[in-house]
Structures are given as structure tokens and as C-alpha cells.
Design an enzyme around this catalytic site. Structure first.
Site, short mmCIF file in Angstrom:
data_model
loop_
_atom_site.label_atom_id
_atom_site.label_comp_id
_atom_site.label_asym_id
_atom_site.label_seq_id
_atom_site.Cartn_x
_atom_site.Cartn_y
_atom_site.Cartn_z
N ARG A 134 0.87 -1.17 0.00
CA ARG A 134 0.00 0.00 0.00
C ARG A 134 0.92 1.22 0.00
O ARG A 134 2.06 1.15 0.42
CB ARG A 134 -0.91 0.02 1.23
CG ARG A 134 -1.83 -1.21 1.34
CD ARG A 134 -2.61 -1.18 2.65
NE ARG A 134 -3.52 -2.33 2.76
CZ ARG A 134 -3.18 -3.49 3.32
NH1 ARG A 134 -1.97 -3.65 3.83
NH2 ARG A 134 -4.05 -4.49 3.38
N LYS A 159 -1.76 -2.21 7.56
CA LYS A 159 -3.19 -2.04 7.82
C LYS A 159 -3.64 -3.01 8.91
O LYS A 159 -3.31 -4.19 8.88
CB LYS A 159 -3.98 -2.28 6.53
CG LYS A 159 -5.45 -1.94 6.66
CD LYS A 159 -6.16 -2.06 5.32
CE LYS A 159 -7.62 -1.67 5.44
NZ LYS A 159 -8.32 -1.78 4.13
N HIS A 265 -2.71 2.47 -5.50
CA HIS A 265 -3.25 1.17 -5.12
C HIS A 265 -3.45 0.26 -6.33
O HIS A 265 -3.54 -0.97 -6.17
CB HIS A 265 -4.58 1.36 -4.39
CG HIS A 265 -4.85 0.31 -3.36
ND1 HIS A 265 -4.11 0.19 -2.20
CD2 HIS A 265 -5.77 -0.69 -3.32
CE1 HIS A 265 -4.57 -0.82 -1.49
NE2 HIS A 265 -5.56 -1.38 -2.14
N ARG A 268 -0.85 -2.39 -6.50
CA ARG A 268 -1.05 -3.49 -5.56
C ARG A 268 -2.03 -4.52 -6.15
O ARG A 268 -1.80 -5.73 -6.07
CB ARG A 268 -1.58 -2.95 -4.24
CG ARG A 268 -1.91 -4.01 -3.18
CD ARG A 268 -2.28 -3.32 -1.88
NE ARG A 268 -2.94 -4.20 -0.92
CZ ARG A 268 -2.31 -4.97 -0.04
NH1 ARG A 268 -1.00 -4.99 -0.02
NH2 ARG A 268 -2.99 -5.73 0.80
N HIS A 291 -3.61 -9.95 3.96
CA HIS A 291 -5.06 -10.06 4.17
C HIS A 291 -5.36 -11.03 5.31
O HIS A 291 -4.78 -12.12 5.37
CB HIS A 291 -5.75 -10.57 2.90
CG HIS A 291 -5.78 -9.57 1.80
ND1 HIS A 291 -6.00 -9.91 0.47
CD2 HIS A 291 -5.62 -8.22 1.81
CE1 HIS A 291 -5.97 -8.82 -0.27
NE2 HIS A 291 -5.74 -7.78 0.52
N TYR A 300 -9.36 -11.28 -6.61
CA TYR A 300 -8.44 -11.27 -7.76
C TYR A 300 -8.63 -12.51 -8.64
O TYR A 300 -8.24 -12.49 -9.81
CB TYR A 300 -7.00 -11.17 -7.28
CG TYR A 300 -6.74 -9.91 -6.49
CD1 TYR A 300 -6.75 -8.67 -7.12
CD2 TYR A 300 -6.53 -9.96 -5.12
CE1 TYR A 300 -6.54 -7.50 -6.40
CE2 TYR A 300 -6.31 -8.79 -4.39
CZ TYR A 300 -6.33 -7.58 -5.03
OH TYR A 300 -6.12 -6.42 -4.31
#
Length: 321
Positions: A134, A159, A265, A268, A291, A300
Site C-alpha cells: 500500500r 493495515k 493502489h 497493488r 489479508h 483477484y
């Protein structure tokens, strides 16, 4: 009184360890709420005033669902945590975020954009695409986070305040070494001038105060100017601001001829999609992206699903005349 009230809101946000950007955003929308209602104290208002404010944002200011949600969260924070009042009979709830597929760049499009970037901006873009960062993660990289021997990079406090390791592309090693030398030179100049302090999050500021002038703790992409730390008012050198990178990226995309909406982003998203296209396991991609839930990574698979299954359009099976 209003100033003291806003300071009490700021104190509550910092007590609950909200991010500095969240603090700034919440304070902005709380001020807007108060100003919209003729500078009345929130304690004298309730659900009707909140609803009129949210209607104003949607109708007169045409804000998005996400922005309206943030404004609502900020106002509810004041009532729930500062004033200790539970707002009842509010006719609003958080808008559901629409499900969107991410914009993905093909490798040749990434190359076209990189061709119009130079120096540290080129390297930031290459790291975004090559490592799946990120934008705030790559800008917050410190010299100590990079291991040239293991070809890995530590993402500290990503994050959700989670740490993770990601891979370091081999063909970036030379450029990263050059950038590290540049960061060290800037730090040495600062020390010679009597400065040389870096910035730290408030939770680490007191614990690691003694390391603020040590070279390993300096940012890989230091800002061109020194600044004042908002937590202890000390003069330090922060990292490059994301807006400076965004300006360079917009110019590069415009010159490249790529006809897609490209943000930091986007690289990414392209990183994750490219890994799946080349056969990487989805669990590995999940770990590299950081994640918590595999379902977040699975988006994805929708982008590459048809290509991996070999599906072709019926029109491609006939001869056009």
C-alpha cells in the site's frame, strides 16, 4: 468552549489510538457538523440535526457513500465516546459499499508508466508493483526494514497494525542501495546541523526515544523538508508525503498513454493479479498482501478466472467477413 470541546475530542481519539489521518478526518467532519448547525454544541442536538447534516452532504455537496459514512462515523463517535450519549431513532445507517472489481494493469502498461518516472518516484512505483505495498507502507519503510541478504522487506504496522514480510525483487537491489545511500547522506547532513531526528508513532515515541537519531531508523524515502512532530512538537524529518508521489504518478500516466484510472493502489491490485496469473498459490498471495480473510484475496480470482480457465468468446470461434 468550542476549542476546549474539540480538544476533548482529540484527546479521546488519541486515547483510543486512532491513526493520525483518522483523527484529522474525524475532526474535520465534526467541525463541519457544528458549523452547519450554526455552531451549536453537539450536546444540544440529536438525531434530527444529524439527519439534516447528512442530507446536506448528499444533496448539496454531492459526496459519495463512503464520505457520507465517514462523516456519520465521526459524529457518532462524538456522541458515543465524548458526550456519552447514545443517539436513538436515527433514520440513517452506514451505506453498503458496492462490490467493485479492481482496475488492473498489464505488464506492458506498468513498463510504460515507469518509463516516465525518475529517481525515487520510479523506485516507489516499482516497489508498489513488485512487492504489493500500500502507498503508506512503502513511504514508511525505514532502512532497518530492508534485508538485502534474504531479499525481503519487513512491513511494520501495516493495515490493522499487522506486521508482515514481503519479497524484494532482485532487479531492484542496486536502486534500493542507491536510495539507502541517499537517505543516509540526508541524515548525516541533518546531524551536522544539530538535527537528525526521525518521526515515530506515539506508541513508540517514548519507548524508543533514544533511537530517533540512529541511521537504521531513518526513512528510506525522507521528506525534502524537516517538520514538527504533532505529538511532541519536536523538529524531525518525516517521510515523503503521498501527495507528492500522486502528482508525479498522474503526470506519468498522462504521458504514458495508459487509458485507465491509475492510483498507487492500482499497482497493488496488479501485483496480486499477476502472481495468480503466473501460478502462485492464493494462500501465498494472501500472506504477501497481508489479508486476514482469504475472501478478500479471492476477488483477484475473478479478474484472472476466465484467462486461467481458457474460456474464449463464441465470436472468436467463427470467421468474420
Amino acid at each position: 468552549m468550542k476549542s476546549r470541546f474539540m480538544e476533548s475530542v482529540r484527546t479521546e481519539l488519541r486515547t483510543r489510538h486512532y491513526a493520525l489521518q483518522t483523527e484529522k478526518t474525524y475532526l474535520y467532519w465534526i467541525r463541519q457538523y457544528i458549523l452547519f448547525n450554526d455552531t451549536r454544541h453537539p450536546e444540544t442536538m440529536g438525531a434530527p440535526e444529524i439527519e439534516r447534516f447528512l442530507n446536506h452532504l448528499a444533496v448539496n455537496r454531492s459526496v459519495s457513500k463512503a464520505t457520507q459514512n465517514i462523516a456519520l462515523c465521526a459524529v457518532i463517535f462524538v456522541y458515543r465516546h465524548v458526550l456519552q450519549i447514545e443517539v436513538k431513532d436515527l433514520a440513517y445507517s452506514l451505506s453498503r459499499k458496492p462490490s467493485r472489481l479492481p482496475t488492473v494493469l498489464a505488464p506492458h502498461e506498468v513498463s510504460a508508466i515507469l518509463a516516465h518516472l525518475d529517481g525515487q518516484y520510479w523506485l516507489i512505483t516499482a516497489l508498489l508493483y513488485g512487492c504489493g505495498f500500500r502507498i503508506h507502507e512503502v513511504l514508511r519503510l525505514r532502512l532497518k526494514d530492508i534485508c538485502m541478504v534474504r531479499k525481503s522487506i519487513l512491513v511494520f504496522g501495516g493495515k490493522g497494525d499487522k506486521d508482515r514480510y514481503t519479497l524484494l525483487p532482485t532487479n531492484l537491489l542496486a536502486r534500493i542501495e542507491q536510495q539507502m545511500e541517499r537517505a543516509k547522506a540526508i541524515h548525516e547532513d541533518d546531524v551536522a546541523e544539530g538535527f537528525g531526528y526521525t518521526s515515530l508513532p506515539p506508541a513508540l515515541l517514548k519507548k524508543y526515544k533514544g533511537v530517533l537519531r540512529q541511521t537504521p531508523w531513518q526513512y528510506l524515502f525522507p521528506s525534502c523538508m524537516k517538520s514538527v512532530n504533532p505529538y511532541d512538537q519536536s523538529v524531525c524529518r518525516h517521510h515523503l508525503h503521498s501527495s507528492a508521489y500522486a502528482r508525479q504518478l498522474r503526470a506519468a500516466v498522462s504521458k504514458s498513454g495508459v487509458c485507465k484510472r491509475v492510483t498507487a493502489h492500482t499497482f497493488r491490485h496488479s501485483f496480486a493479479t499477476r502472481l495468480l496469473e503466473t501460478g502462485s498459490d492464493i494462500r501465498t498471495v494472501q500472506e504477501l498482501l497481508g489479508h486476514s480473510d482469504l475472501r478478500t484475496t479471492e476477488i483477484y480470482t475473478h479478474v484472472v478466472g476466465n484467462q486461467r480457465a481458457g474460456t474464449i468468446s463464441p465470436l472468436d470461434t467463427i470467421l468474420l467477413v
